[in-house]
Design a protein around this motif. Structure first.
Motif, PDB file in Angstrom:
ATOM      1  N   ALA A   1      33.529  33.699  36.445  1.00 15.75           N
ATOM      2  CA  ALA A   1      34.238  34.889  36.914  1.00 15.75           C
ATOM      3  C   ALA A   1      35.324  35.398  36.471  1.00 15.75           C
ATOM      4  O   ALA A   1      36.299  34.272  35.656  1.00 15.75           O
ATOM      5  CB  ALA A   1      34.079  34.032  38.181  1.00 15.75           C
ATOM      6  N   GLN A   2      35.655  36.669  36.911  1.00 19.63           N
ATOM      7  CA  GLN A   2      36.957  36.659  36.275  1.00 19.63           C
ATOM      8  C   GLN A   2      37.579  36.712  37.764  1.00 19.63           C
ATOM      9  O   GLN A   2      37.404  36.834  39.429  1.00 19.63           O
ATOM     10  CB  GLN A   2      37.151  37.750  36.101  1.00 19.63           C
ATOM     11  CG  GLN A   2      36.966  37.826  34.001  1.00 19.63           C
ATOM     12  CD  GLN A   2      37.023  39.116  33.575  1.00 19.63           C
ATOM     13  OE1 GLN A   2      35.714  39.747  33.300  1.00 19.63           O
ATOM     14  NE2 GLN A   2      37.369  39.425  33.139  1.00 19.63           N
ATOM     15  N   GLY A   3      38.827  37.398  38.237  1.00 21.93           N
ATOM     16  CA  GLY A   3      40.059  37.396  39.575  1.00 21.93           C
ATOM     17  C   GLY A   3      39.786  38.553  40.236  1.00 21.93           C
ATOM     18  O   GLY A   3      40.899  38.883  41.047  1.00 21.93           O
ATOM     19  N   SER A   4      39.199  39.562  40.072  1.00 22.00           N
ATOM     20  CA  SER A   4      39.271  40.681  40.664  1.00 22.00           C
ATOM     21  C   SER A   4      38.796  40.729  41.969  1.00 22.00           C
ATOM     22  O   SER A   4      38.216  39.580  41.978  1.00 22.00           O
ATOM     23  CB  SER A   4      38.695  41.911  40.061  1.00 22.00           C
ATOM     24  OG  SER A   4      37.030  41.632  40.175  1.00 22.00           O
ATOM     25  N   LEU A   5      39.425  41.377  42.863  1.00 23.00           N
ATOM     26  CA  LEU A   5      38.570  41.223  44.253  1.00 23.00           C
ATOM     27  C   LEU A   5      37.243  41.115  44.315  1.00 23.00           C
ATOM     28  O   LEU A   5      36.272  40.610  45.143  1.00 23.00           O
ATOM     29  CB  LEU A   5      39.998  42.916  44.746  1.00 23.00           C
ATOM     30  CG  LEU A   5      38.858  42.326  46.645  1.00 23.00           C
ATOM     31  CD1 LEU A   5      39.306  41.516  47.597  1.00 23.00           C
ATOM     32  CD2 LEU A   5      39.766  43.981  47.260  1.00 23.00           C
TER      33      LEU A   5
END
Length: 212
Positions: free
Chosen positions: A15-19
């Motif tokens: 995952a990445q940390g975008s909303l």
């Protein structure tokens, strides 16, 4: 007692940390817990780790997470999906990997996947189990031809039409293929012909091409 031959696996959610991905992560983890419970005490779905490429965030207290530095533009060239092999490459050498991944197998998923069943482990130490993507046919002259250009000793017909997720894979095999998955994805992104042909599938081909 649980059935003989039970092979537990650890789910790694890249995952990445975008909303946007935070919301996807919440939904994925909810359904992971739901299917894990449905499988009963002998389920093979055991551990869970969100592998976050980015800064620690507010989901970490409620969703088991390991955060690694996000890849810079010199790595991604504007293609953030390369954070998937990048983050896995960092993770497999971390003490957190050795401490958290006590199972011999892992299930790699993405945030836009959804678990609707307690998935049985059909992988072996020598063979990973992946999902068939018909749009990744190596018989396509454009895609398969470019892959063979990079791997001249590999027969196009031997390239499996799968990506790096969802897959079930033995930990030793994951350690062996991850550096190659990252390196080939990195090199393909820098090749104008491969970059134009593969587009958003680039790191999927980076993984598929190393599994003849």
């Amino acid at each position: 007692p649980c059935p003989a031959g039970r092979r537990p696996y650890h789910t790694i959610l890249t995952a990445q940390g975008s909303l946007y991905q935070q919301w996807q992560t919440k939904i994925f983890y909810y359904h992971f817990r739901k299917q894990q419970a449905a499988g009963g005490r002998c389920t093979e779905m055991t551990g869970f780790t969100r592998l976050l490429a980015g800064k620690p965030d507010e989901l970490m207290p409620t969703i088991p997470t390991v955060a690694v530095p996000e890849a810079g533009h010199n790595v991604t060239r504007g293609f953030p999906v390369i954070n998937r092999p990048w983050s896995m490459l960092l993770f497999i050498d971390m003490k957190e990997f050795r401490e958290r991944i006590v199972e011999r197998y892992v299930y790699i998923a993405e945030t836009d996947h959804l678990l609707r069943h307690d998935i049985p482990n059909r992988a072996t130490p020598q063979l990973a189990v992946g999902y068939f993507f018909p749009y990744m046919s190596p018989k396509d002259p454009k895609s398969g031809g470019i892959a063979q250009k990079w791997l001249p000793d590999t027969k196009v017909a031997d390239m499996p039409p799968v990506g790096p997720s969802p897959i079930l894979i033995h930990v030793d095999l994951l350690r062996a293929v991850t550096p190659l998955w990252y390196e080939l994805s990195w090199r393909l992104k820098r090749d104008p012909e491969a970059n134009a042909a593969y587009g958003w599938m680039l790191e999927m081909w980076g993984y598929s091409s190393i599994h003849p």
